[in-house]
Design a protein around this motif. Structure first.
Motif, PDB file in Angstrom:
ATOM      1  N   SER A 149      10.112 -27.575  54.605  1.00 57.11           N
ATOM      2  CA  SER A 149       8.736 -27.784  53.116  1.00 57.11           C
ATOM      3  C   SER A 149       7.644 -27.904  53.724  1.00 57.11           C
TER       4      SER A 149
ATOM      5  N   VAL B 294       4.181 -26.050  54.793  1.00 58.35           N
ATOM      6  CA  VAL B 294       3.629 -24.802  55.313  1.00 58.35           C
ATOM      7  C   VAL B 294       3.009 -24.251  56.482  1.00 58.35           C
TER       8      VAL B 294
ATOM      9  N   ASP C 134       2.193 -18.911  55.237  1.00 59.51           N
ATOM     10  CA  ASP C 134       3.069 -19.177  54.889  1.00 59.51           C
ATOM     11  C   ASP C 134       4.179 -20.349  54.373  1.00 59.51           C
ATOM     12  N   TYR C 135       4.507 -20.335  53.084  1.00 60.59           N
ATOM     13  CA  TYR C 135       5.355 -21.597  53.179  1.00 60.59           C
ATOM     14  C   TYR C 135       6.752 -21.488  53.945  1.00 60.59           C
TER      15      TYR C 135
ATOM     16  N   ARG D  62       4.584 -17.304  49.896  1.00 60.26           N
ATOM     17  CA  ARG D  62       3.109 -17.542  49.699  1.00 60.26           C
ATOM     18  C   ARG D  62       2.199 -17.058  50.233  1.00 60.26           C
TER      19      ARG D  62
ATOM     20  N   TRP E 168       5.169 -29.647  51.560  1.00 65.96           N
ATOM     21  CA  TRP E 168       4.431 -28.865  50.498  1.00 65.96           C
ATOM     22  C   TRP E 168       3.738 -29.563  49.604  1.00 65.96           C
TER      23      TRP E 168
ATOM     24  N   VAL F  58      -0.607 -22.763  50.007  1.00 66.24           N
ATOM     25  CA  VAL F  58      -1.177 -22.517  51.047  1.00 66.24           C
ATOM     26  C   VAL F  58      -2.182 -22.447  51.288  1.00 66.24           C
TER      27      VAL F  58
END
Length: 125
Positions: A30, A32, A50-51, A56, A101, A105
């Motif tokens: 979860s 980034v 990015d996630y 993302r 998260w 981002v």
């Protein structure tokens, strides 16, 4: 928790390198994942993020179209593929991770709680 970055080295201008960041000690599913860099005499700057589960991606303008961030869930590893390298890409590159998260981002280093030790990338002209 450990983030271990490796894969740096010396490359000629126009060349390519792939950096890896092995993540361990907790689940990052979860988080980034980000890459930052610090060039000699300059402040640390955002490169890409990015996630963990993808979809993302966010890049600094200076690397957009040349660098690609990706993750391998099976290997718990984040990659930064760097193409068309330029001398101004010379820096120590760090991988980083957020705790979880938050819905976006981020390019802001204070939002990343975990940091790797850095790997040197040198691009010769």
């Amino acid at each position: 928790v450990q983030l271990q970055a490796f894969g740096g080295g010396l490359v000629q201008s126009g060349g390519s390198l792939r950096l890896s960041c092995a993540a361990s000690g907790r689940s990052f599913s979860s988080s980034v994942m980000g890459w930052f860099r610090r060039a000699p005499g300059k402040e640390r700057e955002f490169v890409a993020a990015d996630y963990w589960n993808g979809g993302r991606t966010y890049y600094a303008e200076s690397v957009k179209g040349r660098f690609t961030i990706s993750t391998d869930n099976a290997k718990n590893t984040v990659y930064l593929q760097m193409m068309s390298l330029k001398p101004e890409d010379t820096a120590v590159y760090y991988c980083a991770a957020t705790v979880g998260w938050r819905g976006w981002v981020s390019a802001q280093s204070p939002e990343y709680a975990y940091w790797g030790q850095g790997t040197q990338v040198t691009v010769s002209s």
